[in-house]
Design an enzyme around this catalytic site. Structure first.
Site, PDB file in Angstrom:
ATOM      1  N   CYS A 130      55.975  53.974  35.685  1.00  0.00           N
ATOM      2  CA  CYS A 130      55.686  54.683  34.438  1.00  0.00           C
ATOM      3  C   CYS A 130      54.863  55.949  34.684  1.00  0.00           C
ATOM      4  O   CYS A 130      54.378  56.188  35.778  1.00  0.00           O
ATOM      5  CB  CYS A 130      54.935  53.776  33.473  1.00  0.00           C
ATOM      6  SG  CYS A 130      55.908  52.370  32.898  1.00  0.00           S
ATOM      7  N   HIS A 186      52.443  56.134  28.935  1.00  0.00           N
ATOM      8  CA  HIS A 186      51.417  55.325  28.284  1.00  0.00           C
ATOM      9  C   HIS A 186      50.027  55.727  28.747  1.00  0.00           C
ATOM     10  O   HIS A 186      49.856  56.493  29.690  1.00  0.00           O
ATOM     11  CB  HIS A 186      51.661  53.835  28.565  1.00  0.00           C
ATOM     12  CG  HIS A 186      51.608  53.472  30.019  1.00  0.00           C
ATOM     13  ND1 HIS A 186      50.425  53.303  30.708  1.00  0.00           N
ATOM     14  CD2 HIS A 186      52.608  53.250  30.920  1.00  0.00           C
ATOM     15  CE1 HIS A 186      50.679  52.992  31.963  1.00  0.00           C
ATOM     16  NE2 HIS A 186      52.009  52.955  32.128  1.00  0.00           N
TER      17      HIS A 186
END
Length: 199
Positions: free
Chosen positions: A175, A159
């Site tokens: 992440c 992301h």
């Protein structure tokens, strides 16, 4: 003894420089409860690794590039992308997880693409940081930035981030983060089914 006079312009320059130096630590202050900034001591003293990037070939990592292929190197903190027909190769600096315990390695794929993602902390994040909000809508305060590629592993994503200081560092809770302009470009090239390998 004769005292030398320091020119006024030099004195002003010294005062301005000293003031800027003293004020600079306040720019990156930790704000308790802010999921965008790790607490003091949460981030190991690791320099950004952007200058160490090098292009790679896809063959040692994938048997083919069907649907495109993404390789995330957690050591060099770089994300590599090859298009399905291998006509496009991209290399992006990334953020990676803070610790080995938070790092997931292996093969997965993109299972969902979201522009303007919302964010909610995982149960383990909430346990470590009970002061964090339960939900953050899409927008400039969202830790997922402008775009998110959801992976086959629960809670793991590639992301964007609005906090550009994180890129090139061990700074995430699991992440892989990219600059918002980079995730927007990657988002436009990937599809559901794009292969992903984290090493």
């Amino acid at each position: 003894m004769v005292r030398k006079r320091i020119p006024l312009s030099t004195r002003r320059g010294f005062i301005v420089g000293a003031t800027a130096t003293l004020a600079s630590p306040a720019i990156a202050q930790y704000i308790p409860g802010d999921p965008l900034r790790p607490a003091p001591g949460d981030e190991p003293a690791v320099r950004r690794n952007i200058s160490g990037f090098r292009a790679l070939e896809w063959q040692p990592y994938f048997s083919n590039t069907r649907n495109g292929a993404i390789l995330v190197d957690t050591v060099s903190r770089a994300l590599h992308y090859w298009s399905d027909d291998q006509s496009t190769y991209k290399l992006y600096p990334s953020s990676v997880p803070l610790t080995e315990e938070m790092t997931r390695r292996g093969r997965t794929s993109v299972i969902r693409k979201v522009e303007g993602p919302t964010w909610a902390p995982t149960p383990s994040m909430k346990k470590r940081n009970p002061e964090w909000p339960d939900f953050i809508p899409a927008g400039p305060d969202n830790p997922l930035g402008t775009h998110a590629l959801y992976l086959g592993w629960k809670y793991y994503r590639i992301h964007g981030t609005h906090d550009t200081r994180k890129i090139g560092r061990r700074s995430s809770n699991g992440c892989i983060g990219l600059f918002n302009n980079d995730i927007a470009e990657l988002f436009s090239m990937t599809k559901v089914g794009t292969q992903v390998l984290l090493i």
